[in-house]
Design an enzyme around this catalytic site. Structure first.
Site, PDB file in Angstrom:
ATOM      1  N   LYS A 153      -8.741  -1.579   6.064  1.00 24.23           N
ATOM      2  CA  LYS A 153      -9.025  -2.159   4.745  1.00 24.23           C
ATOM      3  C   LYS A 153      -8.048  -3.286   4.424  1.00 24.23           C
ATOM      4  O   LYS A 153      -8.428  -4.315   3.865  1.00 24.23           O
ATOM      5  CB  LYS A 153      -8.956  -1.060   3.668  1.00 24.23           C
ATOM      6  CG  LYS A 153     -10.179  -0.127   3.744  1.00 24.23           C
ATOM      7  CD  LYS A 153     -10.054   1.069   2.825  1.00 24.23           C
ATOM      8  CE  LYS A 153      -9.074   2.088   3.360  1.00 24.23           C
ATOM      9  NZ  LYS A 153      -9.177   3.420   2.791  1.00 24.23           N
ATOM     10  N   ARG A 198     -14.077  13.056   6.858  1.00 25.07           N
ATOM     11  CA  ARG A 198     -12.779  13.694   7.169  1.00 25.07           C
ATOM     12  C   ARG A 198     -12.349  14.622   6.046  1.00 25.07           C
ATOM     13  O   ARG A 198     -11.770  15.685   6.285  1.00 25.07           O
ATOM     14  CB  ARG A 198     -11.709  12.618   7.406  1.00 25.07           C
ATOM     15  CG  ARG A 198     -11.895  11.890   8.729  1.00 25.07           C
ATOM     16  CD  ARG A 198     -11.071  10.620   8.761  1.00 25.07           C
ATOM     17  NE  ARG A 198      -9.686  10.863   8.468  1.00 25.07           N
ATOM     18  CZ  ARG A 198      -8.882  10.001   7.830  1.00 25.07           C
ATOM     19  NH1 ARG A 198      -9.346   8.843   7.415  1.00 25.07           N
ATOM     20  NH2 ARG A 198      -7.628  10.308   7.620  1.00 25.07           N
ATOM     21  N   SER A 234      -7.594   3.885   9.017  1.00 22.34           N
ATOM     22  CA  SER A 234      -8.304   3.843   7.741  1.00 22.34           C
ATOM     23  C   SER A 234      -7.601   2.878   6.784  1.00 22.34           C
ATOM     24  O   SER A 234      -8.220   1.980   6.197  1.00 22.34           O
ATOM     25  CB  SER A 234      -8.331   5.263   7.151  1.00 22.34           C
ATOM     26  OG  SER A 234      -8.717   5.254   5.807  1.00 22.34           O
ATOM     27  N   ASP A 259     -15.163   2.930   7.344  1.00 23.00           N
ATOM     28  CA  ASP A 259     -14.089   3.786   6.834  1.00 23.00           C
ATOM     29  C   ASP A 259     -14.560   4.593   5.632  1.00 23.00           C
ATOM     30  O   ASP A 259     -14.210   5.768   5.492  1.00 23.00           O
ATOM     31  CB  ASP A 259     -12.867   2.960   6.433  1.00 23.00           C
ATOM     32  CG  ASP A 259     -11.808   3.857   5.804  1.00 23.00           C
ATOM     33  OD1 ASP A 259     -11.300   4.729   6.526  1.00 23.00           O
ATOM     34  OD2 ASP A 259     -11.541   3.727   4.603  1.00 23.00           O
ATOM     35  N   HIS A 264       0.855  -1.193   0.000  1.00 22.67           N
ATOM     36  CA  HIS A 264       0.000   0.000   0.000  1.00 22.67           C
ATOM     37  C   HIS A 264       0.883   1.233   0.000  1.00 22.67           C
ATOM     38  O   HIS A 264       1.809   1.346   0.805  1.00 22.67           O
ATOM     39  CB  HIS A 264      -0.902   0.017   1.237  1.00 22.67           C
ATOM     40  CG  HIS A 264      -1.792   1.224   1.267  1.00 22.67           C
ATOM     41  ND1 HIS A 264      -3.000   1.270   0.600  1.00 22.67           N
ATOM     42  CD2 HIS A 264      -1.632   2.433   1.835  1.00 22.67           C
ATOM     43  CE1 HIS A 264      -3.538   2.456   0.760  1.00 22.67           C
ATOM     44  NE2 HIS A 264      -2.733   3.191   1.514  1.00 22.67           N
TER      45      HIS A 264
HETATM   46  N1  URA Z   1      -5.637   6.498   2.421  1.00 19.54           N
HETATM   47  C1  URA Z   1      -6.667   5.929   3.102  1.00 19.54           C
HETATM   48  O1  URA Z   1      -7.204   4.902   2.723  1.00 19.54           O
HETATM   49  N2  URA Z   1      -7.074   6.534   4.234  1.00 19.54           N
HETATM   50  C2  URA Z   1      -6.522   7.666   4.704  1.00 19.54           C
HETATM   51  O2  URA Z   1      -6.937   8.156   5.736  1.00 19.54           O
HETATM   52  C3  URA Z   1      -5.459   8.237   3.974  1.00 19.54           C
HETATM   53  C4  URA Z   1      -5.037   7.618   2.839  1.00 19.54           C
END
Ligand code: URA
Length: 431
Positions: free
Chosen positions: A191, A172, A187, A165, A86
């Site tokens: 995932k 946010r 967040s 999320d 990621h």
């Molecule tokens: N990527 C995400 O999935 N969440 C965040 O808060 C920031 C970047």
């Protein structure tokens, strides 16, 4: 249904700098997902978290509550280990495209659930959608079958994964609470943990074009995510990498796919190759294959073979020509000297304004739009030579893209040597 807590009490507790209990966290995340905690109440709580922080146990619980809001995928039935990567997002960051097939060619399955770009950072799905016929949405069964047969899948995350999320991220985005480290970390990791990978490598970007502008905050974010992954039984490692200047020589959807194909063909810009190999080595080690060298499959075409099968499996034609923009304009070097700075954020904003990104979630992107770099920091340039080429289908966009680039370029005219920035700045693993 009688609610276990009152949202106002939870907000006040965090506002006053107290720890939230496990039960308070479970309740507030669940009640927000159910619509019982109102958007304005969650906005207030997110701001209190941004200002007063959370400790390791609170962040872990918050992440667990977000995972519990949706489904969990299970790859344990696959015949090979899994590893995912990621990136926290940058300009010209196309690394997933060569990396996923490369790691698959080394015998590790890569389930890469990706997103679309918003703002100045590009999205992997937007890039792949410039390939004629390619489809981002797969069912869980299709994804699993492709992982077994091809070894790599890059697709959209289904709506069932961490729905808390999805809702909180959108909130946010419009309440100035994106930058809270506990919220970013939970967040991303909710995932990734729900997705079911056993190993995860994080590419935490640092610099002008990244969320985290300075190394200390990037380190804190990386450490928080590594702890969350480790606590959840996922082998997690983070590299901190430079995002002061764009990665590679392109920013824009089809432009970046072409550059990724160059890398898969054994060529491509040195920094893209270096980072692809560094992340591949980390993924292989985290998946229990530390002795496999990813250099060969990149050189001998095995990674390209997996790419072609991966694209075909999702309806794409790997042999189709990629779309190109109808119009182009050059940005010229202002003087002789050494290119000392080429600002990632400015290039990202220019690509976005040219049509490579979207201003609202509903907007369409232009496949051919973007920016090509002809020099990188440290290169010698001559006055009047093209430094950048801008591409778009809609030439009225050139002026605003040029505006974004006004302060982006600095050419050092003295004889002083300018070293290009180091790419990998640090590595964080569980202690
Ligand atoms: N990527 C995400 O999935 N969440 C965040 O808060 C920031 C970047």
């Amino acid at each position: 249904m009688t609610e276990a807590f009152d949202a106002v009490d939870v907000i006040i507790a965090k506002r006053d700098g107290k720890r939230l209990s496990a039960d308070q966290i479970d309740w507030v995340v669940d009640a927000y997902t159910r619509g019982v905690v109102a958007e304005e109440q969650m906005a207030a709580l997110a701001m209190a978290i941004l200002l007063n922080g959370m400790d390791r146990a609170e962040i872990a619980r918050w992440t667990g509550a977000m995972i519990a809001s949706g489904e969990r995928l299970d790859f344990s039935g696959l015949s090979r280990p899994t590893a995912d990567k990621h990136s926290t997002g940058g300009v010209g960051d196309k690394i997933t495209l060569p990396l996923a097939p490369l790691v698959a060619a080394c015998g590790v399955a890569v389930p890469q659930l990706s997103g679309r770009g918003l703002g100045h950072t590009g999205g992997t799905l937007d890039k792949l959608e410039s390939i004629p016929g390619w489809r981002a949405s797969l069912s869980n069964a299709e994804m699993l079958a492709q992982l077994e047969e091809v070894g790599a899948v890059i697709c959209a995350a289904g709506a069932g994964l961490a729905p808390a999320d999805r809702k909180l991220y959108a909130l946010r985005d419009v309440t100035g609470t994106v930058e809270a480290i506990p919220l970013i970390a939970s967040s991303i990791m909710s995932k990734k943990i729900a997705e079911g990978t056993r190993a995860l490598v994080l590419d935490v970007k640092v610099g002008a074009g990244a969320f985290m502008k300075d190394l200390d905050r990037a380190r804190e974010l990386a450490r928080t995510m590594v702890e969350l992954g480790t606590d959840a039984g996922v082998t997690t490692v983070a590299l901190l990498t430079d995002m002061s200047t764009p990665l590679g020589l392109t920013a824009g959807n089809a432009l970046e796919v072409q550059e990724s194909l160059d890398v898969l063909a054994g060529g491509g810009p040195a920094d893209v190759v270096e980072l692809t190999l560094a992340l591949a080595r980390e993924m292989l080690a985290a998946a229990g294959k530390p002795d496999v060298d990813p250099t060969e499959p990149l050189r001998d075409g095995r990674a390209m073979d997996v790419w072609r099968r991966m694209i075909r499996a999702q309806g794409g034609d790997p042999d189709a020509s990629l779309p190109t923009a109808r119009e182009s304009e050059d940005v010229l070097a202002p003087s002789d000297g050494v290119l000392a700075r080429l600002d990632a954020l400015a290039v990202g904003v220019a690509a976005w304004r040219l049509g490579a990104g979207r201003a609202r979630k509903e907007d369409l992107v232009q496949a051919g739009a973007g920016v090509r770099l002809h020099a990188k920091p440290g290169d010698v340039v001559r006055a009047g030579q093209p430094l950048l080429t801008l591409y778009t289908d809609t030439p009225e966009r050139f002026a605003r893209a040029r505006d974004a680039l006004v302060e982006a370029v600095h050419v050092e005219t003295s004889a002083r040597q300018v070293a290009p920035p180091a790419l990998v700045l640090d590595r964080i693993a569980d202690r």
